[in-house]
Design a protein around this motif. Sequence first.
Motif, PDB file in Angstrom:
ATOM      1  N   ARG A   1       2.378   1.286  -3.381  1.00 44.63           N
ATOM      2  CA  ARG A   1       1.292   1.967  -4.345  1.00 44.63           C
ATOM      3  C   ARG A   1       0.682   3.485  -4.384  1.00 44.63           C
ATOM      4  O   ARG A   1       0.648   4.142  -4.597  1.00 44.63           O
ATOM      5  N   THR A   2       0.623   3.701  -3.079  1.00 41.72           N
ATOM      6  CA  THR A   2       0.350   5.691  -2.597  1.00 41.72           C
ATOM      7  C   THR A   2       1.848   6.027  -3.252  1.00 41.72           C
ATOM      8  O   THR A   2       1.367   7.415  -3.385  1.00 41.72           O
ATOM      9  N   ARG A   3       2.764   5.598  -2.658  1.00 39.46           N
ATOM     10  CA  ARG A   3       4.199   6.548  -3.357  1.00 39.46           C
ATOM     11  C   ARG A   3       4.072   6.814  -5.247  1.00 39.46           C
ATOM     12  O   ARG A   3       4.215   7.640  -5.626  1.00 39.46           O
TER      13      ARG A   3
ATOM     14  N   GLU B   1       2.580  -4.216  -9.701  1.00 39.96           N
ATOM     15  CA  GLU B   1       2.685  -4.779  -8.178  1.00 39.96           C
ATOM     16  C   GLU B   1       2.580  -6.207  -8.939  1.00 39.96           C
ATOM     17  O   GLU B   1       3.455  -6.723  -7.974  1.00 39.96           O
TER      18      GLU B   1
ATOM     19  N   THR C   1       1.485   6.566  -6.810  1.00 38.97           N
ATOM     20  CA  THR C   1       0.292   7.583  -7.574  1.00 38.97           C
ATOM     21  C   THR C   1       0.601   8.713  -7.541  1.00 38.97           C
ATOM     22  O   THR C   1       0.072   9.949  -7.964  1.00 38.97           O
ATOM     23  N   LYS C   2       0.841   9.060  -6.049  1.00 43.49           N
ATOM     24  CA  LYS C   2       1.599  10.480  -5.930  1.00 43.49           C
ATOM     25  C   LYS C   2       2.893  11.232  -6.490  1.00 43.49           C
ATOM     26  O   LYS C   2       3.134  12.423  -6.899  1.00 43.49           O
TER      27      LYS C   2
ATOM     28  N   GLU D   1       0.716  -0.981  -0.121  1.00 44.94           N
ATOM     29  CA  GLU D   1       0.020  -0.210  -0.115  1.00 44.94           C
ATOM     30  C   GLU D   1       0.990   1.446   0.334  1.00 44.94           C
ATOM     31  O   GLU D   1       0.980   2.547  -0.873  1.00 44.94           O
ATOM     32  N   THR D   2       2.185   1.092   1.063  1.00 52.59           N
ATOM     33  CA  THR D   2       2.686   2.441   1.119  1.00 52.59           C
ATOM     34  C   THR D   2       3.271   2.323  -0.448  1.00 52.59           C
ATOM     35  O   THR D   2       3.541   3.707  -1.113  1.00 52.59           O
TER      36      THR D   2
ATOM     37  N   GLU E   1      12.722   5.215   0.022  1.00 49.16           N
ATOM     38  CA  GLU E   1      11.296   5.966  -0.097  1.00 49.16           C
ATOM     39  C   GLU E   1      11.540   5.184  -1.951  1.00 49.16           C
ATOM     40  O   GLU E   1      10.810   6.359  -2.242  1.00 49.16           O
TER      41      GLU E   1
ATOM     42  N   TRP F   1       0.755   1.241 -12.204  1.00 50.31           N
ATOM     43  CA  TRP F   1       0.916   0.179 -11.184  1.00 50.31           C
ATOM     44  C   TRP F   1       0.171  -0.577 -11.553  1.00 50.31           C
ATOM     45  O   TRP F   1       1.145  -1.778 -11.084  1.00 50.31           O
TER      46      TRP F   1
ATOM     47  N   ASP G   1      10.199   3.981  -5.241  1.00 52.33           N
ATOM     48  CA  ASP G   1       9.418   4.456  -5.952  1.00 52.33           C
ATOM     49  C   ASP G   1       9.921   3.791  -7.068  1.00 52.33           C
ATOM     50  O   ASP G   1      11.742   3.735  -7.530  1.00 52.33           O
TER      51      ASP G   1
END
Length: 171
Positions: free
Chosen positions: A5-7, A24, A9-10, A2-3, A46, A20, A48
């Motif tokens: 995926r969120t990063r 995944e 998208t951000k 989830e972390t 972090e 994504w 990405d």
Amino acid sequence: METLRTRFTKNMNLHKDLEWNPIEEKLRKNPKKLWSLFEMETTEGEPDVVGRDESTGEYLFFDCSPESPKRRSLCYDYQAWNARKANKPEGNAIDKAAEIGIEILTEEQYRKLQELGKFDLKTSSWIKTPEKIRQMGGAVFCDRRYDTVFLYHNGADSYYAARGFRGCLKV
């Protein structure tokens, strides 16, 4: 997951034209790679996605933290660490990268990262050192100052609280 995926998208500016779901799917099929990303995350890297290797189809994850991840105060490699007679740091960048299943960024990769944003404004990062320089006892690192990416040299046995390394994971 989830972390990540969120990063993803951000920070779409880091990976234009990528989606994504295929990433995944590859991660779910490669638990060792997911573990490596977890270790990158644990040290505040972090991680990405920054692109895809067109020749292999692998996705490229880099440490994208604004400053060098919390893997600092390290000599460049084991040879440099072993040569230190006093004040040895806890380890070295090359072995720490291998322990978590990543590779230290090359100069080309580091410069690509810097095209995507502004990183290492207060810290610096060891990068893969050409063998000729390493054989002479040196190692190279980069940072960004004055809106310019700099490549520097130092003795491979040196270490500083503000110098770490950034990694690459191919998935």
